[in-house]
Design a protein around this motif. Structure first.
Motif, PDB file in Angstrom:
ATOM      1  N   GLY A 127       0.792  -1.217   0.000  1.00 41.16           N
ATOM      2  CA  GLY A 127       0.000   0.000   0.000  1.00 41.16           C
ATOM      3  C   GLY A 127       0.828   1.272   0.000  1.00 41.16           C
ATOM      4  N   LEU A 128       2.146   1.151   0.174  1.00 35.04           N
ATOM      5  CA  LEU A 128       3.012   2.325   0.208  1.00 35.04           C
ATOM      6  C   LEU A 128       3.866   2.475  -1.049  1.00 35.04           C
ATOM      7  CD1 LEU A 128       4.265   2.009   3.895  1.00 35.04           C
ATOM      8  CD2 LEU A 128       2.439   3.475   3.027  1.00 35.04           C
ATOM      9  N   VAL A 129       4.065   1.369  -1.759  1.00 34.70           N
ATOM     10  CA  VAL A 129       4.912   1.373  -2.947  1.00 34.70           C
ATOM     11  C   VAL A 129       4.087   0.942  -4.143  1.00 34.70           C
ATOM     12  CG1 VAL A 129       6.930   0.312  -4.022  1.00 34.70           C
ATOM     13  CG2 VAL A 129       6.966   0.854  -1.597  1.00 34.70           C
ATOM     14  N   GLU A 130       4.290   1.640  -5.237  1.00 37.49           N
ATOM     15  CA  GLU A 130       3.585   1.288  -6.461  1.00 37.49           C
ATOM     16  C   GLU A 130       4.607   0.895  -7.518  1.00 37.49           C
ATOM     17  OE1 GLU A 130       0.901   3.498  -9.857  1.00 37.49           O
ATOM     18  OE2 GLU A 130       0.940   4.335  -7.835  1.00 37.49           O
ATOM     19  N   VAL A 131       4.411  -0.274  -8.134  1.00 35.24           N
ATOM     20  CA  VAL A 131       5.301  -0.750  -9.183  1.00 35.24           C
ATOM     21  C   VAL A 131       4.794  -0.214 -10.504  1.00 35.24           C
ATOM     22  CG1 VAL A 131       6.204  -2.784 -10.352  1.00 35.24           C
ATOM     23  CG2 VAL A 131       5.852  -2.839  -7.886  1.00 35.24           C
ATOM     24  N   LYS A 132       5.668   0.466 -11.235  1.00 34.89           N
ATOM     25  CA  LYS A 132       5.297   1.011 -12.538  1.00 34.89           C
ATOM     26  C   LYS A 132       6.112   0.287 -13.605  1.00 34.89           C
ATOM     27  CE  LYS A 132       3.904   5.445 -10.876  1.00 34.89           C
ATOM     28  NZ  LYS A 132       3.496   6.738 -11.341  1.00 34.89           N
ATOM     29  N   GLY A 133       5.439  -0.374 -14.468  1.00 32.50           N
ATOM     30  CA  GLY A 133       6.111  -1.075 -15.555  1.00 32.50           C
ATOM     31  C   GLY A 133       6.372  -2.536 -15.228  1.00 32.50           C
ATOM     32  N   ASP A 134       7.064  -3.201 -16.124  1.00 31.33           N
ATOM     33  CA  ASP A 134       7.351  -4.620 -16.009  1.00 31.33           C
ATOM     34  C   ASP A 134       8.670  -4.799 -15.260  1.00 31.33           C
ATOM     35  OD1 ASP A 134       7.615  -7.312 -16.280  1.00 31.33           O
ATOM     36  OD2 ASP A 134       7.853  -7.304 -18.461  1.00 31.33           O
ATOM     37  N   ILE A 135       8.624  -5.403 -14.101  1.00 35.36           N
ATOM     38  CA  ILE A 135       9.852  -5.599 -13.323  1.00 35.36           C
ATOM     39  C   ILE A 135      10.393  -7.025 -13.460  1.00 35.36           C
ATOM     40  CG2 ILE A 135       9.249  -3.824 -11.643  1.00 35.36           C
ATOM     41  CD1 ILE A 135       8.483  -6.098  -9.716  1.00 35.36           C
ATOM     42  N   MET A 136       9.724  -7.861 -14.250  1.00 35.71           N
ATOM     43  CA  MET A 136      10.136  -9.256 -14.372  1.00 35.71           C
ATOM     44  C   MET A 136      10.916  -9.555 -15.656  1.00 35.71           C
ATOM     45  SD  MET A 136       9.145 -10.465 -11.560  1.00 35.71           S
ATOM     46  CE  MET A 136       9.393 -12.201 -11.747  1.00 35.71           C
ATOM     47  N   SER A 137      10.646  -8.828 -16.719  1.00 29.97           N
ATOM     48  CA  SER A 137      11.297  -9.109 -18.000  1.00 29.97           C
ATOM     49  C   SER A 137      12.742  -8.618 -17.986  1.00 29.97           C
ATOM     50  CB  SER A 137      10.548  -8.404 -19.130  1.00 29.97           C
ATOM     51  OG  SER A 137       9.228  -8.892 -19.211  1.00 29.97           O
ATOM     52  N   PRO A 138      13.611  -9.321 -18.746  1.00 29.44           N
ATOM     53  CA  PRO A 138      15.010  -8.876 -18.833  1.00 29.44           C
ATOM     54  C   PRO A 138      15.109  -7.515 -19.543  1.00 29.44           C
ATOM     55  CG  PRO A 138      14.636 -10.854 -20.160  1.00 29.44           C
ATOM     56  CD  PRO A 138      13.358 -10.522 -19.491  1.00 29.44           C
ATOM     57  N   ILE A 139      16.144  -6.795 -19.236  1.00 27.45           N
ATOM     58  CA  ILE A 139      16.362  -5.499 -19.886  1.00 27.45           C
ATOM     59  C   ILE A 139      17.415  -5.664 -20.974  1.00 27.45           C
ATOM     60  CG2 ILE A 139      15.674  -4.169 -17.872  1.00 27.45           C
ATOM     61  CD1 ILE A 139      18.599  -3.776 -17.200  1.00 27.45           C
ATOM     62  N   ASP A 140      17.475  -4.737 -21.888  1.00 25.71           N
ATOM     63  CA  ASP A 140      18.396  -4.827 -23.017  1.00 25.71           C
ATOM     64  C   ASP A 140      19.727  -4.119 -22.733  1.00 25.71           C
ATOM     65  OD1 ASP A 140      16.552  -6.250 -24.512  1.00 25.71           O
ATOM     66  OD2 ASP A 140      15.633  -4.440 -25.304  1.00 25.71           O
ATOM     67  N   VAL A 141      19.992  -3.816 -21.504  1.00 24.27           N
ATOM     68  CA  VAL A 141      21.226  -3.114 -21.145  1.00 24.27           C
ATOM     69  C   VAL A 141      22.217  -4.143 -20.630  1.00 24.27           C
ATOM     70  CG1 VAL A 141      22.226  -1.361 -19.664  1.00 24.27           C
ATOM     71  CG2 VAL A 141      19.915  -1.057 -20.554  1.00 24.27           C
ATOM     72  N   GLU A 142      23.446  -4.095 -21.178  1.00 21.14           N
ATOM     73  CA  GLU A 142      24.486  -5.016 -20.715  1.00 21.14           C
ATOM     74  C   GLU A 142      25.249  -4.365 -19.565  1.00 21.14           C
ATOM     75  OE1 GLU A 142      28.495  -7.007 -22.514  1.00 21.14           O
ATOM     76  OE2 GLU A 142      26.751  -6.863 -23.836  1.00 21.14           O
ATOM     77  N   TRP A 143      25.401  -5.074 -18.497  1.00 24.69           N
ATOM     78  CA  TRP A 143      26.124  -4.535 -17.342  1.00 24.69           C
ATOM     79  C   TRP A 143      27.608  -4.747 -17.505  1.00 24.69           C
ATOM     80  CZ3 TRP A 143      23.305  -6.013 -12.177  1.00 24.69           C
ATOM     81  CH2 TRP A 143      21.981  -5.605 -12.256  1.00 24.69           C
ATOM     82  N   ASP A 144      28.395  -3.927 -16.866  1.00 26.28           N
ATOM     83  CA  ASP A 144      29.843  -4.094 -16.904  1.00 26.28           C
ATOM     84  C   ASP A 144      30.253  -5.409 -16.234  1.00 26.28           C
ATOM     85  OD1 ASP A 144      30.155  -1.658 -18.150  1.00 26.28           O
ATOM     86  OD2 ASP A 144      30.496  -0.552 -16.270  1.00 26.28           O
ATOM     87  N   ALA A 145      29.500  -5.884 -15.314  1.00 24.63           N
ATOM     88  CA  ALA A 145      29.818  -7.112 -14.606  1.00 24.63           C
ATOM     89  C   ALA A 145      29.700  -8.324 -15.525  1.00 24.63           C
ATOM     90  CB  ALA A 145      28.884  -7.291 -13.423  1.00 24.63           C
ATOM     91  N   MET A 146      28.990  -8.189 -16.635  1.00 26.17           N
ATOM     92  CA  MET A 146      28.794  -9.317 -17.534  1.00 26.17           C
ATOM     93  C   MET A 146      29.851  -9.387 -18.633  1.00 26.17           C
ATOM     94  SD  MET A 146      24.698  -9.154 -17.862  1.00 26.17           S
ATOM     95  CE  MET A 146      24.106 -10.790 -17.497  1.00 26.17           C
ATOM     96  N   LYS A 147      30.754  -8.481 -18.658  1.00 25.74           N
ATOM     97  CA  LYS A 147      31.783  -8.478 -19.704  1.00 25.74           C
ATOM     98  C   LYS A 147      32.935  -9.342 -19.351  1.00 25.74           C
ATOM     99  CE  LYS A 147      30.754  -3.965 -21.562  1.00 25.74           C
ATOM    100  NZ  LYS A 147      31.229  -2.657 -21.846  1.00 25.74           N
TER     101      LYS A 147
END
Length: 77
Positions: free
Chosen positions: A57-77
């Motif tokens: 009741g205090l936090v609202e989720v906006k958008g899809d938080i379950m699908s993968p994102i198309d951004v590659e992290w530096d940790a994955m290189k």
């Protein structure tokens, strides 16, 4: 009802007195030279709230938080 006990007696029976206070809820007054110096009282029960659902009741989720994102992290290189 309050029980009165000499400090010397309390010293000898400390653990048993604490068990009795917890069981009966009766306060014990400890005296030294006939004067009250301390009280043993039952602890207040404190329930900690569960961390699950604490933000409900205090936090609202906006958008899809379950699908993968198309951004590659530096940790994955």
């Amino acid at each position: 009802m309050t029980k009165i006990m000499k400090a010397s007696e309390f010293k000898a029976k400390c653990l048993a007195v604490m068990d009795e206070v917890a069981k009966t809820g009766e306060t014990v007054v400890i005296t030294k030279n006939g004067k009250p110096v301390a009280e043993v009282v039952p602890a207040k029960a404190t329930e900690r709230p569960s961390p699950f659902g604490i933000w409900k009741g205090l936090v609202e989720v906006k958008g899809d938080i379950m699908s993968p994102i198309d951004v590659e992290w530096d940790a994955m290189k």
